[in-house]
Every structure is written in structure tokens, then in C-alpha cells.
Design an enzyme around this catalytic site. Structure first.
Site, PDB file in Angstrom:
ATOM      1  N   GLU A 141     -11.063  27.582 -42.660  1.00 24.10           N
ATOM      2  CA  GLU A 141     -11.985  28.575 -43.227  1.00 24.10           C
ATOM      3  C   GLU A 141     -12.699  29.410 -42.170  1.00 24.10           C
ATOM      4  OE1 GLU A 141     -11.667  25.472 -44.249  1.00 24.10           O
ATOM      5  OE2 GLU A 141     -11.746  25.343 -46.430  1.00 24.10           O
ATOM      6  N   ALA A 165      -8.280  28.019 -51.045  1.00 28.50           N
ATOM      7  CA  ALA A 165      -8.838  28.817 -52.143  1.00 28.50           C
ATOM      8  C   ALA A 165      -8.275  30.225 -51.984  1.00 28.50           C
ATOM      9  CB  ALA A 165     -10.346  28.821 -52.052  1.00 28.50           C
ATOM     10  N   GLY A 217      -9.091  24.747 -49.283  1.00 33.67           N
ATOM     11  CA  GLY A 217      -9.262  24.158 -50.613  1.00 33.67           C
ATOM     12  C   GLY A 217      -8.131  23.212 -50.996  1.00 33.67           C
ATOM     13  N   GLU A 262      -8.986  20.000 -49.460  1.00 29.03           N
ATOM     14  CA  GLU A 262     -10.174  19.501 -50.173  1.00 29.03           C
ATOM     15  C   GLU A 262      -9.803  18.943 -51.549  1.00 29.03           C
ATOM     16  OE1 GLU A 262     -11.942  23.373 -49.305  1.00 29.03           O
ATOM     17  OE2 GLU A 262     -13.695  22.325 -48.552  1.00 29.03           O
TER      18      GLU A 262
HETATM   19  N1  CAA Z   1      -5.196  32.879 -50.625  1.00 31.39           N
HETATM   20  C1  CAA Z   1      -4.510  33.946 -51.072  1.00 31.39           C
HETATM   21  N2  CAA Z   1      -3.280  34.268 -50.646  1.00 31.39           N
HETATM   22  C2  CAA Z   1      -2.716  33.456 -49.730  1.00 31.39           C
HETATM   23  C3  CAA Z   1      -3.377  32.326 -49.213  1.00 31.39           C
HETATM   24  C4  CAA Z   1      -4.667  32.038 -49.713  1.00 31.39           C
HETATM   25  N3  CAA Z   1      -5.356  30.976 -49.310  1.00 31.39           N
HETATM   26  N4  CAA Z   1      -2.576  31.745 -48.300  1.00 31.39           N
HETATM   27  C5  CAA Z   1      -1.447  32.482 -48.241  1.00 31.39           C
HETATM   28  N5  CAA Z   1      -1.545  33.502 -49.118  1.00 31.39           N
HETATM   29  C6  CAA Z   1      -0.547  34.537 -49.391  1.00 31.39           C
HETATM   30  C7  CAA Z   1      -0.413  35.489 -48.226  1.00 31.39           C
HETATM   31  O1  CAA Z   1      -1.430  36.486 -48.266  1.00 31.39           O
HETATM   32  C8  CAA Z   1       0.978  36.060 -48.452  1.00 31.39           C
HETATM   33  O2  CAA Z   1       0.887  37.029 -49.485  1.00 31.39           O
HETATM   34  P1  CAA Z   1       1.678  38.438 -49.323  1.00 31.39           P
HETATM   35  O3  CAA Z   1       3.132  38.032 -49.333  1.00 31.39           O
HETATM   36  O4  CAA Z   1       1.256  39.197 -50.540  1.00 31.39           O
HETATM   37  O5  CAA Z   1       1.245  39.015 -48.028  1.00 31.39           O
HETATM   38  C9  CAA Z   1       1.736  34.855 -49.041  1.00 31.39           C
HETATM   39  O6  CAA Z   1       0.738  33.931 -49.492  1.00 31.39           O
HETATM   40  C10 CAA Z   1       2.577  34.149 -48.000  1.00 31.39           C
HETATM   41  O7  CAA Z   1       1.755  33.861 -46.873  1.00 31.39           O
HETATM   42  P2  CAA Z   1       2.169  34.211 -45.366  1.00 31.39           P
HETATM   43  O8  CAA Z   1       3.021  35.426 -45.339  1.00 31.39           O
HETATM   44  O9  CAA Z   1       0.926  34.217 -44.544  1.00 31.39           O
HETATM   45  O10 CAA Z   1       3.086  32.941 -45.042  1.00 31.39           O
HETATM   46  P3  CAA Z   1       3.276  32.218 -43.644  1.00 31.39           P
HETATM   47  O11 CAA Z   1       4.312  31.177 -43.858  1.00 31.39           O
HETATM   48  O12 CAA Z   1       3.459  33.188 -42.546  1.00 31.39           O
HETATM   49  O13 CAA Z   1       1.867  31.457 -43.385  1.00 31.39           O
HETATM   50  C11 CAA Z   1      -0.021  30.095 -43.951  1.00 31.39           C
HETATM   51  C12 CAA Z   1       1.451  30.457 -44.253  1.00 31.39           C
HETATM   52  C13 CAA Z   1      -0.123  29.444 -42.600  1.00 31.39           C
HETATM   53  C14 CAA Z   1      -0.473  29.125 -45.044  1.00 31.39           C
HETATM   54  C15 CAA Z   1      -0.879  31.375 -43.969  1.00 31.39           C
HETATM   55  O14 CAA Z   1      -0.607  32.091 -45.170  1.00 31.39           O
HETATM   56  C16 CAA Z   1      -2.351  31.108 -43.950  1.00 31.39           C
HETATM   57  O15 CAA Z   1      -2.884  30.790 -42.909  1.00 31.39           O
HETATM   58  N6  CAA Z   1      -3.042  31.252 -45.097  1.00 31.39           N
HETATM   59  C17 CAA Z   1      -4.442  31.116 -45.196  1.00 31.39           C
HETATM   60  C18 CAA Z   1      -4.850  29.654 -45.204  1.00 31.39           C
HETATM   61  C19 CAA Z   1      -6.335  29.537 -45.288  1.00 31.39           C
HETATM   62  O16 CAA Z   1      -7.068  30.141 -44.531  1.00 31.39           O
HETATM   63  N7  CAA Z   1      -6.827  28.714 -46.239  1.00 31.39           N
HETATM   64  C20 CAA Z   1      -8.214  28.547 -46.469  1.00 31.39           C
HETATM   65  C21 CAA Z   1      -8.678  29.465 -47.541  1.00 31.39           C
HETATM   66  S1  CAA Z   1     -10.424  29.507 -47.689  1.00 31.39           S
HETATM   67  C22 CAA Z   1     -10.830  28.169 -48.597  1.00 31.39           C
HETATM   68  O17 CAA Z   1     -10.011  27.377 -48.969  1.00 31.39           O
HETATM   69  C23 CAA Z   1     -12.297  28.115 -48.916  1.00 31.39           C
HETATM   70  C24 CAA Z   1     -12.728  26.929 -49.620  1.00 31.39           C
HETATM   71  O18 CAA Z   1     -12.789  25.848 -49.085  1.00 31.39           O
HETATM   72  C25 CAA Z   1     -13.270  27.092 -50.962  1.00 31.39           C
END
Ligand code: CAA
Length: 674
Positions: free
Chosen positions: A519, A448, A494, A497
Site C-alpha cells: 500500500e 483492494a 487487501g 489481509e
Molecule cells: N486494483 C485495481 N486494479 C488492479 C489491481 C488493484 N489492486 N492490481 C492490478 N490491477 C489491474 C491493473 O491495473 C491492470 O489493469 P489494466 O490491464 O486495465 O491496466 C491489470 O490488473 C493487470 O495488472 P498488471 O498489468 O499490473 O499485471 P502485472 O502482472 O504486470 O503485475 C501486480 C501484477 C504485481 C499485482 C501489479 O498489478 C500490482 O502491483 N498491483 C497493485 C497491487 C497493490 O498495490 N495492491 C494493494 C492495493 S491497496 C489495498 O489493498 C488497500 C487496502 O488494504 C484496503
């Protein structure tokens, strides 16, 4: 070895031209393909250009090695897979040839005639032209079906945007392959209809002309106009500076003169540009950090005029039907890193956008006022800009989530668009099944949208966000038609999911970091059904470990745990479509998920080491898993959404979300367990 994809095998790529852009294009290919043992051949008849190109490319590789962007074996691998030569015969056996040598049409034709005699009849031939229509470049080829234009952007090895321009003679298989191939090797390919300058250059070159007009009519000098342009249009540097940096004046002068003939007569080569090209000099632009003074009144006038020009140019291209609003917004924001035009118009209001274009056209009557813009403004609605795309492939509907800058993260807009497509699919008897996938080579969906969630402050808002996501994703589960998830990369939070709501899941083979519920790293629990469906699919022990520790799993582990049905070599989308057809025809049947309470669901979860993660959030995750096991899926989801909202009562929620937004995914939050 070779790079095999969609029935084609690429062993050798040729790049013709070792000038401004050829070596950068070659660098992108060798970076993406050397590990498949694909060789890249750069051909140029000018020995000094070859020498310069090689030295530039090797310097970039070495620099990447020094900064850690490339590992030492990658540095060697890249260098060992590239050759620079003046001998066209080295192109023999190439499966793809990109010409980036010249904008001179007769010369291009001669080059392609020669190339055609060296490669097999199904090798793909592309021209990295920035203007010329494919029909004009390739009209003398024997096998035109394999030819098209590919327009890269500066710097070609890093700028992911690429315009893909098929001509009338291009076979649809060639276009489809080229689009998917570039996506697979990390580009953002956007298909554009064949028209002089394609979509981007009339903007890039037209805005330079609009800036010159501001100077010529006394609104400011080049420094002032450059400064206001960058501010008003959200550019890193203004158009004059960009032309200095890219050495773009001669090509823009040529482009503007052709656009005058081929697009409309507003485009023209201003005298000052002609003089600059002749004298090989640059625009006078602001120095680094130089403070530029412009009166607020003049600044507004310049900004209004440039916006008028910008909107007029892009809307004219809608009238020409060469690109969609959604594609254009993405293309411009990536290729030129400026405010995407249609979102920009939406943000200031359609009436204001219309007024700016009309004022511009009054001042410069040779610029037409777009019919589509008039209609849109009259409708009172904003432009439609989609982050989720839909395409019918026979009787299969393909839904693609495309937010490459956020790794396809799910926000409220995506949920709404997904829901709309589910309605379309439900009501279309021709569509028998659906495939859901993510755009790009890296992510299916990285969760998400954390940036959207970081803006929430109340538990009720958190609960509402989760419910919206749960309801939208459950639309897939309740569609009444099979849905296959084509997992082309990360399926996190998400994303995992959403995939679990599908009837079946196939993932790209060999992904080491693939799926997970991370998360808790953010001071959250899963909120789109992860605490409910993951235990139902993988069992409570595995699910609780994944959810409570945030540890991702590989695609092979996902297969072993039953989270996916297949690992796929090659094109995961193609395989997902086949599987969807097999499910429709009854050739494949799949187990359905338990929708009631889970028989023998546990009262306690095994201990796991949660390390630095928040104990307060862990307690909520454990409750969601255990309580949900004793409920129907529907009730478990509501309970999960409530507990997701409860995360906002903790300090760790603020700490986790703030940490991601301010420091990025790699930084560990310092939780306080409250
Ligand atoms: N939401 C918003 N932006 C996201 C994102 C997310 N879930 N995941 C990645 N991005 C964005 C990053 O912020 C980054 O943006 P900027 O270039 O503006 O900084 C861009 O995508 C590229 O990401 P990274 O530079 O981090 O790329 P990476 O290859 O180094 O890492 C990754 C990739 C491992 C997916 C890492 O981005 C990451 O861990 N992301 C978060 C994943 C996460 O925690 N997901 C769960 C979200 S919470 C959820 O989903 C709740 C729910 O159940 C409802």
C-alpha cells in the site's frame, strides 16, 4: 517431466489442423507447457498448410523474443517442444488432443475415429468447433466420456476466453479437469451448454446480420453501420471490419444458415453475404482513421436497432439455459472485447432494454422476445451479475473471487457479495467449512481496487472504504466455521489481509512474488487489517518491514514466517478443500490469532530503509502498527481505518494513487513527504 494436475499427467498435446487457428492454439500450449517438458504436435495432411503454420508460429515466437516478451531460453524451449507433421502416428501417447481442422462434421468424425485408435482411452479429446454440438461430433467414439468441445477466440494464443462445451456423454470429471486445466494455463474458461453456435457465435454472427439489415433497410451504408456499431456496442472494430480481419464470412454464412434451422428463423444468410462468399471479397469498411459522417438521427436508429438485436440474442440464450448472466458478461467482454450485454442493459435501464428488444421483434417478428427478459423487466430489478461465485462441493462451500481483468481486486461490489455468501454459509447446516480462492492462474487477490480508491477525495470516504472492507473480511473470521484460503497467486494488500482472516492458508508452491502489503507504494497504509493481523501472525519486526517497505515475499518465506500453513504442488484448491475437511473432522487443529492486545507489544519499531517511499505515509503506518498492538483486534482495526482515512489528508496519497492509475504498477511515484 510432465504437467501434472488433479491426478492427470500431460506429457504430449496434439493439435490437429495447421490452418487459421491450429498454430495459434499450439503456440498457447507450448508457451504454457514447454517448461514442463510437454511436447506439442501439430498434425495436418496438407504439407503447404504445415509449412505455413510452422512459419507463422515460429515468426510469432521470434517476435516475442525480440520484444522481450519471451526470454532467449524460452524462445529455444518453445521451438524445441513443437513439431509439425503430416503423420498422425505422431499423436500416439498424446494425453490431450485438440482438433482444429474443419467444420465439416463427417470429416471431424473420421478424424476422431482415427485419433481414438492412436491414444489411450482416457486421453482427453476436444474439438475446437465454433458451432457443432459435442453430441454430434463424438457420437461414434468408443469412450465418449473423455470428449468435449473447446471453442477458442481470435487470436487464440492471446485471447484468454474459451468456451467449454460438454455434451450429454461427457464425464463430469472431464469437464471439471478441462475447466481447471485451462484456468491453470492462463485461459478464462466458461462452461456453456450444448447448443448450436454455443453462446458467442450467435452474437458475433447475428450482429453481422443485424448490421446487414440496417444497410438493407436504408439506415446507412456498410461504412456508416460499421462505424456506429463499434461506437454503440463498444467494439474496437465494427462487425464488417471484424469479418474482414478474421476471414470470417464463409463460416458466418454457414453458421447463420444452420442457426436458421436450429435456433430461430430470424437467423438467415443475407444475399449480400452469399455474394461476398462466392466472390471471395470483403466488406467495404472505413479505412484507418477515416472520418465517417452519419446524421445524429440515423446514428440513433442504427444504434437502437443493433442494441435490440444484441439484447434479444443474448436473452434468448438465457431462455435456452446454456449460460448464466455473470458468465456471459465475462465471456463477451473478453472474447469479443465489447460491452458486456447484461451490464449494458443494466446501465441503460431494464425498461429501455425491453423497449429496444420489443421494437426489434416488431420489425423482425421471427426474433422471439425472451421470457426471462420479460420477467426481469417486470421485476423492476437489474440483472444479477456476480464477481464472486459460490459452489457447494459436498459439505464445503467454495467462494471464488472472479475479476480477471483486475486480478481479482476487491471493490465495494465484491465486499457485498462476500458478505451475502457468508450469510448463506452461516444459515446452511450442510456446509461445514469454506474455501476462499481467486479465479485464474495469476492472482488470489491483488489488493483492494485501486481504481475505486482513486475516486475518493475525503478522509471520511477513505475511512468508510476501509471499514467496509474490514467488516466484510472479518465475516470470514467470525463465521463460526473453518475457512481455508486457497492462495493460487498474488495475495497483495487487501488480498493478503483477506487471507489473514481465514482459519488456515495454503499457497501454490514456488511462487517467488507472492504476498505483501504494497500500500505504501500508493500513498496508503493497509486498511483491511494488515497493520493488525500481520504483526499478530508474523511478529512485529517482520510485519513492520513488509508494511513499511512494501517488499513482497515468496511462498516459501510466507511458510517460514507463519503467514501460510502449507505450500502445495498441483491444485491448491483441491488441497484447501482437503484441509478444510481435516479441520472439520478434528484431524488438524490450528493456532488461533490473538484477539486481545498483543502481550509485550513494542513501543518502537526497528529502523527500516524506506527508500523513496513517503515519510508522511510511513508515520501513519507506524502509528497503526504500534497503537494497534496495545488494543484489542477490534479497536486496532477501527484505529487503522481512521489512519487509512488520514492518508487522504496528505499530498502523497494523491500522488501515489494517480501514479498507479495513469502509469501502472511498475512506475515509482515521486513522493513529496507531505
Ligand atoms: N486494483 C485495481 N486494479 C488492479 C489491481 C488493484 N489492486 N492490481 C492490478 N490491477 C489491474 C491493473 O491495473 C491492470 O489493469 P489494466 O490491464 O486495465 O491496466 C491489470 O490488473 C493487470 O495488472 P498488471 O498489468 O499490473 O499485471 P502485472 O502482472 O504486470 O503485475 C501486480 C501484477 C504485481 C499485482 C501489479 O498489478 C500490482 O502491483 N498491483 C497493485 C497491487 C497493490 O498495490 N495492491 C494493494 C492495493 S491497496 C489495498 O489493498 C488497500 C487496502 O488494504 C484496503
Amino acid at each position: 517431466m510432465a504437467f501434472s494436475f488433479r491426478g492427470r499427467s500431460i506429457k504430449k498435446v496434439g493439435v490437429i489442423g495447421s490452418g487459421q487457428i491450429g498454430p495459434d492454439i499450439a503456440l498457447h500450449f507450448v508457451k504454457a507447457l514447454h517448461s514442463f517438458d510437454v511436447s506439442v504436435v501439430v498434425v495436418d495432411i496438407a504439407l503447404d498448410a504445415l509449412e505455413k503454420g510452422k512459419s507463422k508460429l515460429f515468426k510469432k515466437i521470434d517476435k516475442g523474443g525480440q520484444t522481450g516478451a519471451f526470454k532467449p531460453d524460452e524462445v529455444d524451449g518453445m521451438k524445441n517442444h513443437i513439431i509439425f507433421t503430416s503423420d498422425y502416428n505422431e499423436l500416439k501417447g498424446a494425453d490431450l488432443v485438440v482438433e482444429a481442422a474443419t467444420e465439416d462434421l463427417p470429416l471431424k468424425k473420421r478424424i476422431f475415429n482415427q485419433v481414438e485408435s492412436l491414444v489411450s482411452q482416457d486421453a482427453i479429446l476436444t474439438s475446437n468447433s465454433s458451432h457443432l454440438e459435442p453430441e454430434r461430433i463424438f457420437d461414434e467414439l468408443k469412450f465418449k466420456g473423455r470428449s468435449l468441445c473447446t471453442h477458442y477466440f481470435f487470436p487464440a494464443e492471446r485471447n484468454p476466453a474459451i468456451e467449454i462445451i460438454p455434451g450429454k456423454g461427457t464425464a463430469s470429471e472431464t469437464t471439471e479437469f478441462t475447466m481447471r486445466f485451462y484456468e491453470k494455463i492462463g485461459k478464462i474458461p466458461i462452461k456453456v451448454g450444448s447448443r448450436y453456435g454455443y453462446a458467442v457465435d450467435p452474437v458475433f454472427e447475428g450482429l453481422l446480420l443485424a448490421c446487414v439489415q440496417c444497410v438493407d433497410t436504408g439506415l446507412g451504408d456498410t461504412k456508416q453501420v460499421d462505424y456506429v456499431a463499434s461506437k454503440a456496442l463498444g467494439l474496437t472494430v465494427g462487425p464488417f471490419t471484424a469479418h474482414n480481419l478474421t476471414g470470417g464470412n464463409p463460416i458466418t454464412a454457414h453458421g447463420l444458415s444452420e442457426m436458421h434451422e436450429r435456433l430461430n428463423t430470424w437467423f438467415r444468410v443475407p444475399d449480400c453475404l452469399k455474394e461476398l462468399v462466392e466472390s471471395k471479397s470483403n466488406w467495404v469498411v472505413p479505412g484507418r482513421g477515416e472520418k465517417i459522417e452519419v446524421s445524429p438521427e440515423k446514428e440513433q436508429q442504427i444504434a437502437d436497432e443493433l442494441m435490440g438485436a444484441y439484447f434479444a440474442i443474448v436473452c434468448d440464450m438465457l431462455d435456452a439455459n446454456i449460460i448464466t448472466t455473470s458468465d456471459f458478461d465475462l465471456l463477451i467482454s473478453v472474447a469479443l472485447d465489447m460491452k458486456p450485454p447484461f451490464s449494458f442493459m443494466n446501465s441503460i435501464g431494464m425498461n429501455k432494454a425491453m423497449e429496444l428488444v420489443e421494437n426489434f421483434a416488431k420489425k423482425y417478428p421471427s426474433m422471439p422476445v425472451s421470457k426471462k427478459l420479460r420477467e426481469q423487466a417486470a421485476s423492476g430489478k437489474p440483472w444479477e451479475i456476480l464477481d464472486v461465485l459460490f459452489e457447494k462441493k459436498g459439505d464445503i462451500g467454495v467462494i471464488t473471487i472472479r475479476r480477471p481483468k483486475s486480478l481479482n481486486a476487491l471493490n465495494s461490489k465484491v465486499f457485498k457479495e462476500l458478505t451475502n455468501y457468508c450469510d448463506i454459509v452461516r444459515n446452511d447446516p450442510e456446509i461445514k467449512a469454506v474455501v476462499v480462492t481467486g479465479f485464474g492462474a495469476k492472482a488470489f487477490v491483488a489488493g483492494a481496487d485501486i481504481k475505486e480508491m482513486a475516486g475518493l477525495t475525503e478522509p471520511t470516504q477513505g475511512e468508510r472504504f476501509a471499514r467496509i472492507g474490514q467488516i466484510a473480511s472479518a465475516e470470514l473470521e467470525k463465521l463460526g466455521k473453518p475457512v481455508v484460503a486457497a492462495l493460487n497467486g498474488f495475495a497483495l494488500g487487501g488480498g493478503c489481509e483477506l487471507a489473514m482472516c481465514c482459519t488456515a492458508r495454503v499457497a501454490l508452491k514456488g511462487l517467488k512474488f507472492f504476498a505483501g502489503q504494497p500500500e505504501v507504494n500508493l500513498g496508503l497504509i493497509p486498511g483491511m487489517g494488515g497493520t493488525q493481523r500481520l504483526p499478530r501472525i508474523t511478529g512485529f519486526e517482520r510485519a513492520s518491514e513488509m508494511i513499511r517497505t512494501a517488499k513482497p515475499i515468496s511462498s516459501s518465506q510466507a511458510l517460514q514466517f507463519g503467514l501460510i500453513d502449507e505450500e502445495v504442488e498441483g491444485d491448491v484448491l483441491e488441497r484447501a478443500i482437503e484441509l478444510a475437511q481435516d479441520i472439520v473432522s478434528g484431524r488438524v487443529t490450528l493456532k488461533r490469532m490473538e484477539m486481545g492486545p498483543v502481550p509485550n507489544s513494542p513501543d518502537k519499531l526497528p529502523d527500516v530503509d524506506i527508500g523513496h517511499l513517503s515519510r508522511a505515509i510511513d508515520a501513519l503506518a507506524v502509528r497503526a502498527i504500534l497503537e494497534g498492538g496495545k488494543m484489542t483486534l477490534e479497536d486496532g482495526l477501527k484505529n487503522e481505518a481512521h489512519l487509512f482515512g488520514q492518508c487522504w489528508t496528505t499530498e502523497d496519497n494523491r500522488i501515489g494513487l494517480k501514479n498507479f492509475v495513469e502509469k501502472g504498477a511498475k512506475s515509482k511515484a515521486e513522493f513529496v513527504h507531505r
